[in-house]
Motif scaffolding. Structure first.
Motif, mmCIF file in Angstrom:
data_model
loop_
_atom_site.group_PDB
_atom_site.id
_atom_site.type_symbol
_atom_site.label_atom_id
_atom_site.label_comp_id
_atom_site.label_asym_id
_atom_site.label_seq_id
_atom_site.Cartn_x
_atom_site.Cartn_y
_atom_site.Cartn_z
ATOM 1 N N UNK A 57 0.934 -1.085 -0.030
ATOM 2 C CA UNK A 57 -0.105 -0.013 0.049
ATOM 3 C C UNK A 57 0.888 1.276 0.008
ATOM 4 N N UNK A 58 1.630 1.189 0.932
ATOM 5 C CA UNK A 58 2.686 2.350 0.841
ATOM 6 C C UNK A 58 3.354 2.742 -0.610
ATOM 7 N N UNK A 59 3.929 1.808 -1.032
ATOM 8 C CA UNK A 59 4.665 1.725 -2.547
ATOM 9 C C UNK A 59 3.528 2.286 -3.491
ATOM 10 N N UNK A 60 2.190 1.981 -3.489
ATOM 11 C CA UNK A 60 1.309 2.381 -4.099
ATOM 12 C C UNK A 60 1.014 3.915 -4.220
ATOM 13 N N UNK A 61 1.087 4.467 -3.047
ATOM 14 C CA UNK A 61 0.700 5.510 -2.548
ATOM 15 C C UNK A 61 2.135 6.355 -3.087
ATOM 16 N N UNK A 62 3.385 5.990 -2.852
ATOM 17 C CA UNK A 62 4.492 6.572 -3.209
ATOM 18 C C UNK A 62 4.481 6.910 -4.693
ATOM 19 N N UNK A 63 4.106 5.869 -5.577
ATOM 20 C CA UNK A 63 4.225 6.053 -6.934
ATOM 21 C C UNK A 63 2.824 6.363 -7.535
ATOM 22 N N UNK A 64 1.837 7.005 -6.789
ATOM 23 C CA UNK A 64 0.672 7.564 -7.408
ATOM 24 C C UNK A 64 -0.172 6.271 -8.136
ATOM 25 N N UNK A 65 0.007 5.168 -7.396
ATOM 26 C CA UNK A 65 -0.923 4.086 -7.888
ATOM 27 C C UNK A 65 -1.926 3.477 -7.381
ATOM 28 N N UNK A 82 -10.229 5.151 -4.289
ATOM 29 C CA UNK A 82 -11.291 4.571 -3.174
ATOM 30 C C UNK A 82 -10.698 3.063 -2.783
ATOM 31 N N UNK A 83 -9.556 3.063 -2.322
ATOM 32 C CA UNK A 83 -9.124 1.558 -2.128
ATOM 33 C C UNK A 83 -10.012 1.045 -0.978
ATOM 34 N N UNK A 97 -11.959 -1.798 -6.770
ATOM 35 C CA UNK A 97 -11.279 -2.875 -7.623
ATOM 36 C C UNK A 97 -9.990 -3.709 -6.912
ATOM 37 N N UNK A 98 -9.636 -2.838 -5.636
ATOM 38 C CA UNK A 98 -8.622 -3.612 -4.939
ATOM 39 C C UNK A 98 -8.932 -4.295 -3.978
ATOM 40 N N UNK A 99 -8.527 -5.394 -3.392
ATOM 41 C CA UNK A 99 -8.844 -6.114 -2.229
ATOM 42 C C UNK A 99 -7.999 -6.979 -1.939
ATOM 43 N N UNK A 100 -7.736 -7.112 -0.552
ATOM 44 C CA UNK A 100 -6.612 -8.085 -0.040
ATOM 45 C C UNK A 100 -7.402 -9.009 1.058
ATOM 46 N N UNK A 101 -7.069 -10.522 1.270
ATOM 47 C CA UNK A 101 -6.940 -11.213 2.299
ATOM 48 C C UNK A 101 -6.171 -11.734 2.946
ATOM 49 N N UNK A 102 -5.985 -11.794 4.270
ATOM 50 C CA UNK A 102 -5.162 -12.352 5.014
ATOM 51 C C UNK A 102 -5.433 -13.712 5.509
ATOM 52 N N UNK A 103 -4.486 -14.379 6.322
ATOM 53 C CA UNK A 103 -4.725 -15.767 6.946
ATOM 54 C C UNK A 103 -4.220 -16.508 5.969
#
Length: 247
Positions: free
Chosen positions: A44-52, A56-57, A81-87
């Motif tokens: 997430x931090x890298x997407x913010x850094x590179x404007x990607x 509305x994440x 369109x972006x989603x994540x799952x953990x576990x």
């Protein structure tokens, strides 16, 4: 034994990926799905850094496990369109309709490579940001009709006025039996504990088991393990309530 800095392995159908990294004792330490999920905040931090980063994440995580496909469809209709799952299952975007080990391995390797160039180990970064995080699953089997009845009694006991688990006060009890936060009905109880801990108890839908998920945050491994030991010591108290976990 190989001398790799990072070990990765997927399950046979490659929808989950697990990792191990070297700790300060130069021994391999397995990371839980929750720990890896927290570290993947890097992406997430890298997407913010590179404007990607999308305008509305959305990040999706489950209370224990759930099917991601239906949720992805709902988010797409909302333009999210972006989603994540953990576990131990990870996912970016909506091009794959379920957890994907290849996508997860790619994200993990990119993250590991980035931190390695900075001279930072994954464990150091994790503990620096969140303290020591311990997440374990404990299974308890109950066979036959008598076992099933006992499981139901235990779940009802957990719905009682339990104020403390393993020395940690219960801040809030979430009961998913009637449905909660838009989720379907499920025999799951989640106790939110002080000091950013939690204890989840659920009866398995397919096995004669109760599953107990314990999450502990502490200043170090030793302190976290002491708390977990108290929480998983499954004894019934004299007052008739289960005070620390399942009998």
């Amino acid at each position: 034994m190989c001398n790799a800095d990072l070990l990765l392995a997927t399950d046979p159908d490659c929808d989950r990926v697990g990792i191990a990294v070297k700790n300060k004792a130069v021994e391999y330490e397995l990371l839980t799905g929750n720990q890896t999920g927290m570290l993947l905040d890097y992406n997430c931090s890298q997407r913010v850094k590179h404007g990607k980063m999308p305008a509305d994440p959305v990040m999706v995580k489950t209370i224990v496990t759930m099917d991601m496909g239906e949720q992805i469809g709902k988010l797409e209709k909302q333009g999210k369109k972006d989603s994540y799952e953990e576990s131990c299952g990870y996912l970016t975007g909506s091009y794959v309709r379920n957890k994907d080990g290849v996508d997860g391995a790619y994200m993990i390797c990119e993250m590991f490579s980035y931190y390695a160039t900075k001279g930072i180990s994954l464990l150091d970064e994790l503990y620096k940001a969140y303290g020591y995080c311990l997440n374990n699953l404990h299974n308890y089997e109950f066979d036959g009709s008598a076992g099933f009845a006992k499981m139901q009694n235990i779940m009802q006991a957990f719905r009682g006025a339990i104020k403390v688990f393993g020395g940690k006060k219960v801040v809030k009890l979430l009961d998913y039996a009637p449905g909660l936060d838009g989720l379907p009905k499920s025999d799951v109880l989640k106790s939110l504990l002080e000091d950013n801990g939690s204890l989840v108890v659920r009866s398995s839908d397919t096995e004669s088991k109760l599953k107990n998920y314990i999450s502990v945050s502490a200043e170090n491994k030793e302190a976290a393990e002491k708390v977990e030991t108290r929480q998983k010591s499954l004894k019934r108290q004299k007052n008739g309530l289960i005070n620390t976990a399942i009998e």
